[in-house]
Design a protein around this motif. Sequence first.
Motif, short mmCIF file in Angstrom:
data_model
loop_
_atom_site.label_atom_id
_atom_site.label_comp_id
_atom_site.label_asym_id
_atom_site.label_seq_id
_atom_site.Cartn_x
_atom_site.Cartn_y
_atom_site.Cartn_z
N CYS A 80 -6.24 -15.65 -1.86
CA CYS A 80 -6.33 -14.73 -3.00
C CYS A 80 -5.23 -13.67 -2.89
CB CYS A 80 -7.72 -14.06 -2.98
SG CYS A 80 -7.79 -12.73 -4.18
N SER A 81 -5.03 -13.15 -1.65
CA SER A 81 -3.99 -12.10 -1.50
C SER A 81 -2.61 -12.71 -1.72
CB SER A 81 -4.08 -11.52 -0.08
OG SER A 81 -3.86 -12.58 0.85
N GLN A 82 -2.46 -14.00 -1.32
CA GLN A 82 -1.17 -14.67 -1.53
C GLN A 82 -0.90 -14.78 -3.04
OE1 GLN A 82 -1.58 -18.44 0.46
NE2 GLN A 82 -0.12 -17.95 2.06
N LYS A 83 -1.97 -15.17 -3.79
CA LYS A 83 -1.81 -15.34 -5.25
C LYS A 83 -1.45 -13.98 -5.85
CE LYS A 83 -4.31 -17.06 -9.39
NZ LYS A 83 -3.17 -16.80 -10.22
N LYS A 84 -2.10 -12.91 -5.33
CA LYS A 84 -1.83 -11.58 -5.85
C LYS A 84 -0.37 -11.22 -5.60
CE LYS A 84 -5.75 -8.48 -6.02
NZ LYS A 84 -6.68 -9.01 -5.03
N ALA A 85 0.11 -11.54 -4.36
CA ALA A 85 1.50 -11.20 -4.02
C ALA A 85 2.46 -11.98 -4.91
CB ALA A 85 1.75 -11.54 -2.55
N ARG A 86 2.16 -13.29 -5.11
CA ARG A 86 3.04 -14.12 -5.93
C ARG A 86 3.06 -13.59 -7.36
NH1 ARG A 86 1.11 -18.91 -4.42
NH2 ARG A 86 -0.23 -19.10 -6.26
N ASN A 87 1.88 -13.20 -7.81
CA ASN A 87 1.75 -12.71 -9.19
C ASN A 87 2.53 -11.41 -9.36
OD1 ASN A 87 0.79 -12.77 -11.79
ND2 ASN A 87 -0.94 -11.46 -11.30
N GLN A 109 2.71 -12.02 -15.68
CA GLN A 109 1.60 -11.86 -14.73
C GLN A 109 0.31 -12.27 -15.45
OE1 GLN A 109 1.80 -7.85 -13.26
NE2 GLN A 109 3.78 -8.23 -12.25
#
Length: 261
Positions: free
Chosen positions: A2-9, A17
Motif C-alpha cells: 500500500c505504501s509502495q502504491k502511495k509512493a508511486r502515485n 493521481q
Amino acid sequence: ACSQKKARNAALHPLWQSPLTIPGGTRQSPINIQWRDSVYDPFLKPLKISYDPTTCLHIWNNGYSFLVEFDDSTDRSIIIGGPLENQYRLKQFHFHWGAINDWGSEHTVDSKFYPAELHLVHWNAVEYPSFEDAVMEGNGLAVIGVFLKLGARHEGLQTLVDALPAVRHKDTVIEFDVFDPSCLIPSCPDYWTYAGSLTTPPLTESVTWIIKKKPIEVDEDQLEAFRMLLFTSDGEEEKRMVDNFRPLQPLMNRTVRSSFR
Ligand SMILES: CCCSc1c(F)c(F)c(S(=O)(=O)NC)c(F)c1F
Ligand SMILES: [Zn+2]
C-alpha cells in the motif's frame, strides 16, 4: 504494497493521481483495441471532414498538454458522417505522448502502444448550446484519434512544432491564426469507433471515439519537441511534460466497430 502504491502515485503528475476512476463508469477511455474482436459494420458511413484553416485561434499550454483551439462560434469547421447522427464542430486538438518512443498513446492496438496520439475534439452544436453542456451529454462529443509513429518528418506538424518553445510553460499561449488540422489526418478512410469518455477530468462519458486505423509518421526531433514542454509554470521547479496519457480502462459491455473488413 500500500505504501509502495502511495509512493508511486505521488510520483505521478497531480492529474493522473488516483482516484482516476469514476465510480460506476461503464464506458471509460482509453481502451485496448483488439483488432480481431472489432466488428465490421457495413452501415458505417465515411467520415466527412471540412475544416476552415482561418478558424484557428491560438496554442495554449494548459499544464497537461498543448491545445490548438479553434473558433467554434459557427459551423465553419465540422465533421459529419461516420458513426455520427449529426454534424460536430471542431473545438480544439491536442496530443498525448511518452517520455520515450516505447509508449505515449492512450489507446493501444492489439496491446501495442504508439509514441503519441492526436485527439481532435468536436462537439454536438446541433443539440447543445455550448461545448460545456455537450461535455456532459452521452452524444455530446466526437473525438478523432490519430496514432503517431516514428518515421519521416511531418511537414504539416512542423509549423506547430516551431511554435512550441513559445508555450513551454503552463498557462502560456501564442496566437496561431492559420492552420488546417486535416493535414494531420491520414487519407486512408479506415477507422474503429466505440462509445467512451474524456481521458482527463471530468472523465465524462460523452465521447463517440473515431480512431483512425493508419498512423501518421513524425520524426524523433518532432517527438522531442513535445517532450521539452513543461507541466510547470515559469518560476516553478521544471517538470517535463511527458507521459500525459491515462491508463487503459476496462472494455466492459462494449463492442468496437470497424468501418473496414
Ligand atoms: C473539458 C475538457 C476541455 S477540452 C478537452 C481536453 F482538453 C482534453 F484533453 C480531452 S482528453 O480527454 O484528454 N482527450 C480526448 C478532451 F476530451 C477534451 F474535451
Ligand atoms: Zn486527449
